[in-house]
Design an enzyme around this catalytic site. Structure first.
Site, short mmCIF file in Angstrom:
data_model
loop_
_atom_site.label_atom_id
_atom_site.label_comp_id
_atom_site.label_asym_id
_atom_site.label_seq_id
_atom_site.Cartn_x
_atom_site.Cartn_y
_atom_site.Cartn_z
N HIS A 94 48.40 32.38 14.61
CA HIS A 94 47.78 31.39 13.74
C HIS A 94 48.84 30.47 13.15
CE1 HIS A 94 45.11 30.30 10.16
NE2 HIS A 94 44.36 30.05 11.20
N LYS A 102 51.58 27.49 12.69
CA LYS A 102 51.76 26.08 13.02
C LYS A 102 53.21 25.74 12.72
CE LYS A 102 47.22 26.53 11.92
NZ LYS A 102 46.61 27.67 11.23
N HIS A 111 40.64 23.21 3.64
CA HIS A 111 41.41 24.06 4.54
C HIS A 111 42.82 24.34 4.01
CE1 HIS A 111 42.95 25.28 8.65
NE2 HIS A 111 41.79 25.89 8.61
N LYS A 146 45.89 26.01 2.15
CA LYS A 146 46.28 27.39 1.84
C LYS A 146 47.53 27.32 0.99
CE LYS A 146 45.23 27.55 6.70
NZ LYS A 146 43.86 27.96 6.76
N ASP A 184 52.95 29.87 -12.24
CA ASP A 184 53.75 29.34 -13.36
C ASP A 184 54.22 27.93 -13.05
OD1 ASP A 184 53.25 31.69 -14.68
OD2 ASP A 184 55.14 32.64 -14.09
#
Length: 465
Positions: free
Chosen positions: A207, A209, A384, A386, A391
């Protein structure tokens, strides 16, 4: 046959004992183990086929290949800051990748910005271009990249393109010109259905990239190569985030790609060439650490990095993810932070591209809301992105979703940053997204048949998602 029922019963019992014992000996989470055992019992023989294709399995990478790569491309470590020293040491222990630095980090929001920058950098390549993607679909976006890659390959630049055999299977016709021009193409985990003695790798995908250009410029993040992630050609394209990196951290991305290429192809002779073409660069102002995980490691390094970062929070935890299916440790970290009075925000899509995952995610909302987590559902497009912000200095961006599949089954890559300016930029971006994301409130109407029951049923499948 008078004994047919007896034979079938004995066969079913033997099937359960042998396969069930094999599953139990893998010592995975009890809930996941019980789910597989129940499925095998209720679906005799068919359950075995499902497990054979989709069941959990470990991949033992060839340690010699990895050792040779890491010997040829040694990392250039940098002293960890006291605030993230423990987290950085844990990431290094689980991945063998140390904290290093970046001279430049750019947050590329949405596909148009990413593809424009990437094509420009590809056209400037002089030595090599390395690309690894999960999804590569035919269309305007991939055509522009292919044209740039073919032009560079014809100019003598070494182009290596590693694609997931399932995620990019629909675009195989796009690569003839690249190979003809001298580029190299490899497939990660091609299907092995014809080899009945080997379990297929259907459920274990890359997965990641990754793009590395001349060992100096790197790209990673959440965006694949598809018009579905390019708003300049598709108004309904995913809302997403990618990274453009310069500095020593690119050396670590290079190392990850080379390991994956060596694993997928069995080649090793190219490593020395890549090492010579990967320069040592001056230290930059941004502390950065590449973190990888996959089914070839038992440590779930990216999962640990997320949970460790959340536990270390003192003021806020802002998480944005398209797929939210947390395990017990992740749920505990989020709810503990909220119960301690921290500003904990979760940003997810109102409707992801998987109805099942959307329902499973919403099944966790009740407990999170009671603990004090603020939940927002982004509506205009499919979210999409992620990213994790902790902090005022800690940022994690990469390919991994906040779910079981990314933490345990997929080969993933993320980058952990310790930098106040980058954290401020990400905070500004998330605040802008929240303006388009209504907050989920306690006490909202949720029908039994339209919401609560479907969500509860989807949650039963959470360990398998």
């Amino acid at each position: 046959m008078p004994y047919l029922r007896l034979y079938l019963t004995l066969g079913w019992a033997l099937y359960l004992v042998l396969l069930g014992g094999w599953i139990v000996l893998q010592k995975r989470e009890p809930v996941a183990t019980l789910s597989w055992l129940l499925g095998l019992a209720l679906l005799p023989y068919v359950g075995f086929l499902v497990y054979h294709v989709f069941g959990p399995q470990r991949i033992e990478r060839q340690r010699l290949r990895r050792a040779r790569v890491r010997g040829a491309l040694p990392a250039q470590p940098f002293a960890e800051d006291d605030e993230v020293a423990e987290l950085a040491r844990m990431a290094r222990a689980t991945t063998e990748l140390p904290m290093t630095t970046a001279t430049d980090v750019r947050l590329l929001v949405d596909g148009a910005a990413k593809y424009q920058a990437l094509v420009a950098d590809i056209r400037s390549a002089r030595d090599h271009i390395h690309l690894e993607y999960y999804i590569w679909e035919g269309g305007h976006s991939s055509d522009a990249l292919c044209d740039a890659l073919v032009e560079r390959a014809r100019a003598g630049v070494r182009v290596r393109l590693l694609l997931d055999a399932i995620g990019a299977s629909g675009a195989r016709h796009c690569f003839g010109a690249l190979v003809e021009a001298g580029g190299e193409l490899a497939w990660f985990h091609p299907t092995r259905f014809g080899r009945v003695w080997q379990r297929p790798w259907t459920n274990l995908r890359t997965h990641r990239k990754i793009v590395v250009i001349d060992g100096r410029i790197g790209y990673t993040g959440g965006m694949n190569v598809t018009d579905d992630q390019n708003e300049s050609v598709n108004a309904a394209a995913y809302r997403d985030l990618h990274l453009r990196l310069e500095g020593n951290v690119v050396r670590e991305l290079q190392q990850v790609f080379v390991e994956d290429w060596a694993y997928a192809t069995g080649e090793r002779d190219f490593i020395g060439e890549v090492a010579r073409q990967t320069p040592g660069l001056p230290r930059g102002p941004v502390r950065a650490q590449v973190v990888t995980s996959g089914p070839d490691s038992p440590w779930e390094a990216i999962h640990r990095a997320h949970v460790g970062a959340i536990h270390a929070a003192r003021r806020r935890v802002w998480l944005t993810t398209p797929y939210f299916v947390p395990g017990e440790a992740a749920m505990m970290s989020l709810t503990s932070a909220a119960l301690a009075g921290l500003d904990v925000r979760l940003l997810v899509p109102r409707m992801s591209d998987s109805r099942l995952v959307t329902l499973a995610a919403r099944s966790y909302f009740g407990q999170l809301l009671v603990a004090g987590v603020k939940i927002y559902e982004y509506g205009p497009r499919m979210l999409h992105t992620k990213a994790l912000l902790v902090d005022d200095n800690l940022v994690v961006v990469g390919s991994a979703n906040f779910d079981h599949r990314s933490f345990r089954l997929n080969f993933e890559v993320s980058v952990l940053f310790d930098d106040a300016a980058l954290a401020a930029s990400l905070a500004q971006l998330i605040e802008g997204e929240l303006a388009h994301a209504p907050r989920v409130r306690q006490g909202r109407h949720r029908g039994l048949l339209t919401a609560r029951l479907p969500e509860a049923l989807a949650r039963l499948l959470s360990p398998l998602l």
